[in-house]
Every structure is written in C-alpha cells, then in structure tokens.
Design a protein around this motif. Structure first.
Motif, short mmCIF file in Angstrom:
data_model
loop_
_atom_site.label_atom_id
_atom_site.label_comp_id
_atom_site.label_asym_id
_atom_site.label_seq_id
_atom_site.Cartn_x
_atom_site.Cartn_y
_atom_site.Cartn_z
N ALA A 17 -7.57 3.81 1.39
CA ALA A 17 -6.83 3.18 0.30
C ALA A 17 -7.75 3.11 -0.92
O ALA A 17 -8.97 3.06 -0.78
CB ALA A 17 -6.39 1.78 0.70
N ALA B 79 -10.20 -2.36 5.54
CA ALA B 79 -8.96 -3.06 5.86
C ALA B 79 -9.23 -4.10 6.95
O ALA B 79 -10.01 -3.87 7.86
CB ALA B 79 -7.90 -2.08 6.33
N PHE C 252 -7.55 -6.19 2.55
CA PHE C 252 -8.89 -5.61 2.58
C PHE C 252 -9.93 -6.66 2.22
O PHE C 252 -9.69 -7.51 1.37
CB PHE C 252 -8.99 -4.46 1.57
CG PHE C 252 -7.99 -3.37 1.80
CD1 PHE C 252 -8.31 -2.27 2.57
CD2 PHE C 252 -6.72 -3.47 1.26
CE1 PHE C 252 -7.37 -1.28 2.80
CE2 PHE C 252 -5.77 -2.47 1.48
CZ PHE C 252 -6.10 -1.38 2.25
N THR D 274 -10.88 2.63 4.98
CA THR D 274 -11.79 2.16 3.94
C THR D 274 -11.05 1.98 2.62
O THR D 274 -10.00 2.58 2.39
CB THR D 274 -12.96 3.14 3.73
OG1 THR D 274 -12.45 4.41 3.38
CG2 THR D 274 -13.82 3.24 4.97
N LEU D 275 -11.64 1.16 1.76
CA LEU D 275 -11.12 0.90 0.42
C LEU D 275 -12.12 1.46 -0.58
O LEU D 275 -13.33 1.25 -0.44
CB LEU D 275 -10.95 -0.61 0.20
CG LEU D 275 -10.41 -1.05 -1.16
CD1 LEU D 275 -8.95 -0.65 -1.30
CD2 LEU D 275 -10.58 -2.56 -1.31
N LEU E 238 -2.63 -0.61 -5.72
CA LEU E 238 -3.17 0.04 -4.54
C LEU E 238 -2.59 1.44 -4.45
O LEU E 238 -1.48 1.69 -4.92
CB LEU E 238 -2.80 -0.72 -3.27
CG LEU E 238 -3.61 -1.96 -2.94
CD1 LEU E 238 -3.01 -2.66 -1.72
CD2 LEU E 238 -5.06 -1.61 -2.68
N LEU F 22 0.81 -1.21 0.00
CA LEU F 22 0.00 0.00 0.00
C LEU F 22 0.85 1.26 0.00
O LEU F 22 0.51 2.25 -0.65
CB LEU F 22 -0.92 -0.03 1.23
CG LEU F 22 -1.86 1.13 1.44
CD1 LEU F 22 -2.83 1.29 0.28
CD2 LEU F 22 -2.62 0.93 2.75
#
Length: 135
Positions: free
Chosen positions: A129, A70, A84, A56-57, A107, A25
């Motif tokens: 992310a 995550a 994630f 959060t993604l 990422l 990441l």
C-alpha cells in the motif's frame, strides 16, 4: 496476462500519537484509475494475505523505502480497509507530517498478478500500500 497494479483509492485517517493510519485501501464496484488503466474490482477478486504484516506501506509507490506495515486488513462491503503502523524513523515522521499538513491524503493499493476481463479485475493478490497525494 497477469500484471501488477497500483490502484488509487480512498481517504486516509491518521493518529500522529499512536502512529496509526487507516482508510479505504481498495474500493469495490468503482471504476478506478490505475497504472495499467481504468477498471473496477468486485468483492472477493483480490486475495488478502492471512498475516497483514507482510503488506508494507510506502510513500508514492516507492517500494524500496517502506515506512510502515499493515496491522489489520478488513474485507468490508465498501472494499478492503487497511490499518497501518508507521515506523519510528525520519521517513515515518515525514509521512505523518505530510498527512497532518494535507499533502498526502489518500491510500493506494498495490496488487500483483491482476487479471482483468471486461474492465473488471477478476483476480489479484494484495502485497502493498502507498500513501499518495491524490486518489
């Protein structure tokens, strides 16, 4: 002056069955391309939240449409590695299909309150992310 940065990073690995994606990441020691210019990050400069689930993604830095959270954030010699869980939603399904199809392969870290001195980030806090097309 602290600011927020989107730091493009490493290759993404995904398992469609378990809906888990992971990858590098935030790499250490590399000059990276960000929305606020080029700089590097040294180990320890970016704070990792104690509870990874607050990270959060999303897709392509669309913070208003999270597609996952995550489950693990590890500080390694290479950098911060994130794992994630992708949500069981239409947007989550679309993301997994794009990863499998090779459209989204990287990422990108979202770091707030970044302070940069001499082209090196000296502090910041990881808050999100994104899965992106290019790193």
């Amino acid at each position: 002056m602290p600011t927020n940065a989107q730091i493009e990073s490493g290759t993404l690995y995904a398992n469609q069955e378990t809906r888990i994606v992971s990858g590098l990441l935030l790499p250490y020691g590399e000059v990276g391309q960000t929305n606020i210019g080029k700089f590097s990050i040294e180990p320890g400069a970016v704070v990792i939240p104690e509870d990874p689930e607050v990270v959060t993604l999303n897709v392509q830095h669309d913070n208003e449409t999270p597609v996952g959270r995550a489950t693990e954030l590890l500080d390694t010699p290479a950098g911060i590695v994130g794992t994630f869980r992708v949500a069981k939603t239409a947007d989550g399904d679309q993301l997994l299909a794009e990863i499998a199809g090779g459209t989204r392969t990287k990422l990108s870290a979202e770091v707030k309150n970044v302070v940069i001195r001499s082209r090196k980030a000296v502090s910041g806090f990881l808050f999100g992310a994104a899965v992106v097309e290019q790193g």
